[in-house]
Design an enzyme around this catalytic site. Sequence first.
Site, PDB file in Angstrom:
ATOM      1  CB  SER A  40       7.713  11.878  94.728  1.00 12.38           C
ATOM      2  OG  SER A  40       7.339  12.907  93.867  1.00 12.38           O
ATOM      3  CG  ASP A  89       2.242  17.273  97.847  1.00  6.68           C
ATOM      4  OD1 ASP A  89       2.713  17.947  96.904  1.00  6.68           O
ATOM      5  OD2 ASP A  89       2.439  16.047  97.969  1.00  6.68           O
ATOM      6  CG  HIS A  92       5.708  16.185  97.021  1.00  7.91           C
ATOM      7  ND1 HIS A  92       4.600  15.406  96.766  1.00  7.91           N
ATOM      8  CD2 HIS A  92       6.657  15.746  96.170  1.00  7.91           C
ATOM      9  CE1 HIS A  92       4.875  14.543  95.812  1.00  7.91           C
ATOM     10  NE2 HIS A  92       6.127  14.724  95.425  1.00  7.91           N
TER      11      HIS A  92
HETATM   12  C1  MLT Z   1       5.346  12.947  89.011  1.00 10.69           C
HETATM   13  O1  MLT Z   1       5.862  13.541  88.091  1.00 10.69           O
HETATM   14  O2  MLT Z   1       5.304  11.715  89.101  1.00 10.69           O
HETATM   15  C2  MLT Z   1       4.756  13.779  90.091  1.00 10.69           C
HETATM   16  O3  MLT Z   1       4.574  15.085  89.625  1.00 10.69           O
HETATM   17  C3  MLT Z   1       5.613  13.769  91.299  1.00 10.69           C
HETATM   18  C4  MLT Z   1       7.014  14.215  90.993  1.00 10.69           C
HETATM   19  O4  MLT Z   1       7.267  15.437  90.950  1.00 10.69           O
HETATM   20  O5  MLT Z   1       7.857  13.385  90.776  1.00 10.69           O
END
Ligand code: MLT
Length: 204
Positions: A106, A156, A187
Amino acid sequence: SETDLHTAYFPGQQELAPVLMLHGTGGDESDLLPLATFLLPQHPTFGIRGRITEGAGARRYFIRNRDGSFDLTSISQEADWLWQSVATVADEHLLDPQRLIVLGFSNGANIAAYSLLHKQPPFKTAILLHPMLIEEQPTLPDLTGVAVFASFGDLDPIVKESNFDQLITALKTAGADVTVFKNHQSHRPSQAELAAAKQWLSVH
Ligand code: MLT
Protein backbone atom coordinates in the site's frame (compact mmCIF):
# COMPACT_ATOMS: atom_id res chain seq x y z
CA SER A 1 16.50 14.43 10.96
CA GLU A 2 18.29 11.32 12.21
CA THR A 3 15.97 11.17 15.19
CA ASP A 4 13.08 10.43 12.82
CA LEU A 5 14.75 7.18 11.87
CA HIS A 6 13.04 4.12 13.35
CA THR A 7 14.30 0.84 12.00
CA ALA A 8 13.97 -2.84 12.79
CA TYR A 9 16.62 -5.30 11.73
CA PHE A 10 16.26 -9.08 11.63
CA PRO A 11 19.51 -10.85 10.81
CA GLY A 12 19.62 -13.74 8.37
CA GLN A 13 22.15 -15.50 6.19
CA GLN A 14 24.47 -12.70 5.21
CA GLU A 15 25.07 -14.05 1.69
CA LEU A 16 21.36 -13.80 0.82
CA ALA A 17 19.82 -10.65 -0.68
CA PRO A 18 18.60 -8.23 1.99
CA VAL A 19 14.88 -7.49 2.22
CA LEU A 20 13.50 -4.01 2.87
CA MET A 21 9.98 -3.84 4.29
CA LEU A 22 7.89 -0.74 3.57
CA HIS A 23 4.62 -0.71 5.50
CA GLY A 24 1.13 0.50 4.69
CA THR A 25 -0.53 3.50 6.34
CA GLY A 26 -0.75 2.83 10.08
CA GLY A 27 1.89 0.13 10.00
CA ASP A 28 5.43 0.25 11.29
CA GLU A 29 8.98 -0.91 10.62
CA SER A 30 8.28 -4.52 11.59
CA ASP A 31 4.62 -5.26 10.85
CA LEU A 32 5.36 -6.90 7.48
CA LEU A 33 7.78 -9.35 9.07
CA PRO A 34 5.40 -12.35 8.84
CA LEU A 35 5.06 -11.70 5.09
CA ALA A 36 8.81 -11.26 4.61
CA THR A 37 9.47 -14.43 6.58
CA PHE A 38 6.97 -16.36 4.47
CA LEU A 39 8.37 -15.03 1.19
CA LEU A 40 12.08 -14.90 1.95
CA PRO A 41 12.96 -16.93 5.03
CA GLN A 42 16.62 -16.72 6.12
CA HIS A 43 17.21 -13.41 4.31
CA PRO A 44 18.50 -10.47 6.35
CA THR A 45 15.43 -8.25 6.67
CA PHE A 46 14.89 -4.70 7.80
CA GLY A 47 12.16 -2.12 7.93
CA ILE A 48 12.12 1.66 8.08
CA ARG A 49 9.16 3.46 9.58
CA GLY A 50 7.56 6.25 7.55
CA ARG A 51 8.08 9.51 9.41
CA ILE A 52 4.84 11.22 8.36
CA THR A 53 1.86 10.89 10.68
CA GLU A 54 -1.78 11.12 9.65
CA GLY A 55 -4.90 11.51 11.77
CA ALA A 56 -4.47 9.98 15.21
CA GLY A 57 -0.88 9.03 14.44
CA ALA A 58 -0.94 6.55 11.57
CA ARG A 59 2.54 6.35 10.06
CA ARG A 60 3.08 6.92 6.35
CA TYR A 61 5.89 7.66 3.93
CA PHE A 62 4.46 10.91 2.52
CA ILE A 63 1.67 13.40 3.12
CA ARG A 64 -1.84 12.66 1.89
CA ASN A 65 -3.97 15.80 1.73
CA ARG A 66 -7.37 15.99 3.39
CA ASP A 67 -9.08 15.67 0.01
CA GLY A 68 -7.23 12.37 -0.59
CA SER A 69 -4.76 13.83 -3.09
CA PHE A 70 -1.04 13.43 -2.52
CA ASP A 71 1.54 16.04 -1.59
CA LEU A 72 4.08 15.71 -4.40
CA THR A 73 6.68 17.84 -2.63
CA SER A 74 6.40 15.58 0.40
CA ILE A 75 6.78 12.35 -1.53
CA SER A 76 9.85 13.68 -3.31
CA GLN A 77 11.50 14.78 -0.06
CA GLU A 78 10.51 11.66 1.84
CA ALA A 79 11.74 9.37 -0.94
CA ASP A 80 15.14 11.09 -0.72
CA TRP A 81 15.10 10.67 3.05
CA LEU A 82 14.08 7.02 2.74
CA TRP A 83 16.93 6.07 0.39
CA GLN A 84 19.44 7.95 2.50
CA SER A 85 18.13 6.04 5.50
CA VAL A 86 18.36 2.75 3.61
CA ALA A 87 22.01 3.52 2.85
CA THR A 88 22.65 4.24 6.53
CA VAL A 89 21.05 0.99 7.70
CA ALA A 90 22.67 -1.06 4.94
CA ASP A 91 26.05 0.35 5.91
CA GLU A 92 25.52 -0.43 9.55
CA HIS A 93 24.64 -4.07 8.88
CA LEU A 94 27.00 -4.62 5.92
CA LEU A 95 24.13 -5.16 3.47
CA ASP A 96 24.43 -4.48 -0.26
CA PRO A 97 21.72 -1.96 -1.30
CA GLN A 98 22.09 -3.05 -4.95
CA ARG A 99 20.84 -6.51 -4.01
CA LEU A 100 17.84 -5.27 -2.04
CA ILE A 101 14.48 -6.93 -2.51
CA VAL A 102 11.80 -4.40 -1.60
CA LEU A 103 8.58 -5.69 -0.06
CA GLY A 104 6.06 -2.85 -0.01
CA PHE A 105 2.41 -2.81 0.88
CA SER A 106 0.00 0.00 0.00
CA ASN A 107 1.60 3.31 1.03
CA GLY A 108 4.97 1.55 1.20
CA ALA A 109 4.47 0.02 -2.25
CA ASN A 110 3.53 3.48 -3.50
CA ILE A 111 6.74 5.14 -2.40
CA ALA A 112 8.74 2.22 -3.83
CA ALA A 113 6.99 2.52 -7.22
CA TYR A 114 7.34 6.30 -7.15
CA SER A 115 11.03 5.91 -6.38
CA LEU A 116 11.55 3.61 -9.38
CA LEU A 117 9.93 6.16 -11.69
CA HIS A 118 11.51 9.30 -10.20
CA LYS A 119 14.51 8.63 -7.95
CA GLN A 120 16.86 5.98 -9.32
CA PRO A 121 16.80 3.94 -6.10
CA PRO A 122 19.41 1.21 -5.60
CA PHE A 123 17.09 -1.83 -5.71
CA LYS A 124 16.30 -3.97 -8.75
CA THR A 125 13.67 -6.33 -7.36
CA ALA A 126 10.35 -5.37 -5.79
CA ILE A 127 7.17 -7.01 -4.59
CA LEU A 128 4.52 -4.31 -4.61
CA LEU A 129 1.28 -5.29 -2.91
CA HIS A 130 -1.62 -3.05 -3.98
CA PRO A 131 0.40 -0.15 -5.35
CA MET A 132 -0.84 2.84 -7.28
CA LEU A 133 0.63 5.53 -9.51
CA ILE A 134 1.17 8.68 -7.46
CA GLU A 135 2.46 11.03 -10.12
CA GLU A 136 2.60 10.68 -13.88
CA GLN A 137 6.08 10.85 -15.22
CA PRO A 138 6.47 12.30 -18.71
CA THR A 139 10.14 11.30 -18.96
CA LEU A 140 10.63 7.71 -17.95
CA PRO A 141 13.90 6.42 -16.50
CA ASP A 142 15.62 3.31 -17.84
CA LEU A 143 14.41 0.44 -15.67
CA THR A 144 16.09 -2.31 -17.68
CA GLY A 145 17.10 -5.06 -15.25
CA VAL A 146 14.39 -4.18 -12.72
CA ALA A 147 11.92 -6.94 -11.86
CA VAL A 148 8.57 -6.13 -10.25
CA PHE A 149 5.72 -8.27 -8.97
CA ALA A 150 2.59 -6.13 -8.50
CA SER A 151 -0.80 -7.17 -7.13
CA PHE A 152 -4.25 -5.68 -7.51
CA GLY A 153 -7.63 -6.56 -6.03
CA ASP A 154 -10.85 -5.79 -7.91
CA LEU A 155 -12.65 -5.06 -4.62
CA ASP A 156 -10.05 -2.48 -3.59
CA PRO A 157 -11.78 0.75 -2.45
CA ILE A 158 -8.46 2.70 -2.61
CA VAL A 159 -6.71 1.66 -5.82
CA LYS A 160 -8.59 2.14 -9.09
CA GLU A 161 -7.83 -0.46 -11.73
CA SER A 162 -7.16 2.24 -14.33
CA ASN A 163 -4.58 3.82 -12.03
CA PHE A 164 -2.92 0.47 -11.29
CA ASP A 165 -2.81 -0.28 -15.02
CA GLN A 166 -1.21 3.12 -15.66
CA LEU A 167 1.51 2.30 -13.14
CA ILE A 168 2.15 -1.06 -14.80
CA THR A 169 2.33 0.56 -18.24
CA ALA A 170 4.80 3.16 -16.99
CA LEU A 171 7.05 0.53 -15.40
CA LYS A 172 6.94 -1.68 -18.49
CA THR A 173 7.51 1.21 -20.89
CA ALA A 174 10.56 2.13 -18.81
CA GLY A 175 11.87 -1.38 -19.45
CA ALA A 176 11.06 -3.15 -16.18
CA ASP A 177 10.11 -6.82 -16.21
CA VAL A 178 6.68 -6.68 -14.54
CA THR A 179 4.47 -9.54 -13.40
CA VAL A 180 0.90 -8.59 -12.53
CA PHE A 181 -1.31 -10.55 -10.16
CA LYS A 182 -4.97 -9.51 -10.28
CA ASN A 183 -7.34 -11.20 -7.90
CA HIS A 184 -10.90 -11.01 -6.60
CA GLN A 185 -10.03 -9.35 -3.29
CA SER A 186 -9.67 -6.06 -1.47
CA HIS A 187 -6.80 -3.85 -0.28
CA ARG A 188 -4.92 -6.25 1.94
CA PRO A 189 -2.42 -9.00 1.37
CA SER A 190 -4.03 -12.38 0.63
CA GLN A 191 -2.71 -15.93 0.76
CA ALA A 192 -3.24 -16.15 -2.99
CA GLU A 193 -1.05 -13.18 -3.85
CA LEU A 194 1.63 -14.17 -1.37
CA ALA A 195 1.75 -17.66 -2.88
CA ALA A 196 2.04 -16.09 -6.34
CA ALA A 197 4.76 -13.71 -5.13
CA LYS A 198 6.70 -16.59 -3.60
CA GLN A 199 6.48 -18.52 -6.85
CA TRP A 200 7.64 -15.41 -8.74
CA LEU A 201 10.60 -14.98 -6.37
CA SER A 202 11.73 -18.53 -7.07
CA VAL A 203 12.41 -17.50 -10.69
CA HIS A 204 13.64 -13.90 -10.10
C1 MLT B 1 -1.60 6.05 -0.03
O1 MLT B 1 -1.95 6.94 0.72
O2 MLT B 1 -0.43 5.83 -0.34
C2 MLT B 1 -2.68 5.19 -0.59
O3 MLT B 1 -3.92 5.83 -0.42
C3 MLT B 1 -2.69 3.86 0.07
C4 MLT B 1 -2.81 3.98 1.56
O4 MLT B 1 -3.95 4.11 2.07
O5 MLT B 1 -1.82 3.95 2.23
